[in-house]
Design an enzyme around this catalytic site. Sequence first.
Site, PDB file in Angstrom:
ATOM      1  CG  HIS A  28     -31.056  -7.697  12.373  1.00 29.23           C
ATOM      2  ND1 HIS A  28     -32.200  -7.518  13.104  1.00 29.23           N
ATOM      3  CD2 HIS A  28     -31.448  -8.206  11.188  1.00 29.23           C
ATOM      4  CE1 HIS A  28     -33.239  -7.909  12.402  1.00 29.23           C
ATOM      5  NE2 HIS A  28     -32.806  -8.335  11.227  1.00 29.23           N
ATOM      6  CB  ALA A  50     -26.515 -11.821 -12.393  1.00 30.46           C
TER       7      ALA A  50
END
Length: 187
Positions: free
Chosen positions: A110, A156
């Site tokens: 954004h 991860a």
Amino acid sequence: MILRRVILRIRSLIYIFFYKISYNKKFQFNNFILMGKTFTLEIIGEKSQVKFEGKFYCRNNVYIVAENGSINIGDNVFFNNGVSISSMNKISIGKNTALGENVKIYDQDHIFNKEEEMYKQGYQTLPITIGDNVWIGSNVTILKGVTIGSNSVIAAGSVVTKDVAADSIYRDQKQPIVNKIIRIKNI
């Protein structure tokens, strides 16, 4: 077990048929696609396209959206539970690649300007390229403009904001390093 596989294949064929009718040339596949429960594909905008180059298998709760962007998924690719991919530019995933649970891939951010309302500000986009034979661990987020080289592993929990070289292991620098060797003394 066999009955479950047959049901999964039938459900996948129904999904494929539905998406092919809904999206026509914007949805392409060259081989069989096997989809788990709650697979969602959205192709929004004239320029958008989603293409599966070969075999594709995913588990449950997978969400793929191309909104004025394109997504190209190579042959023999696996998505685990909860994978979400959103493209407003271009995302390419190479062959023999596996994505762990809850992997998120976004080729846009954004735009933020305090002077304007958030929803009116738009997006900045850059393409994402993931090479062949890449293993992306669970809960990884990959952001715009990133290239991940072939034969790499993403640890991860990582947030990937910069390029990853081929044949390497990447872990987010904020993750703790657990490489102490603990020796137990004999008593």
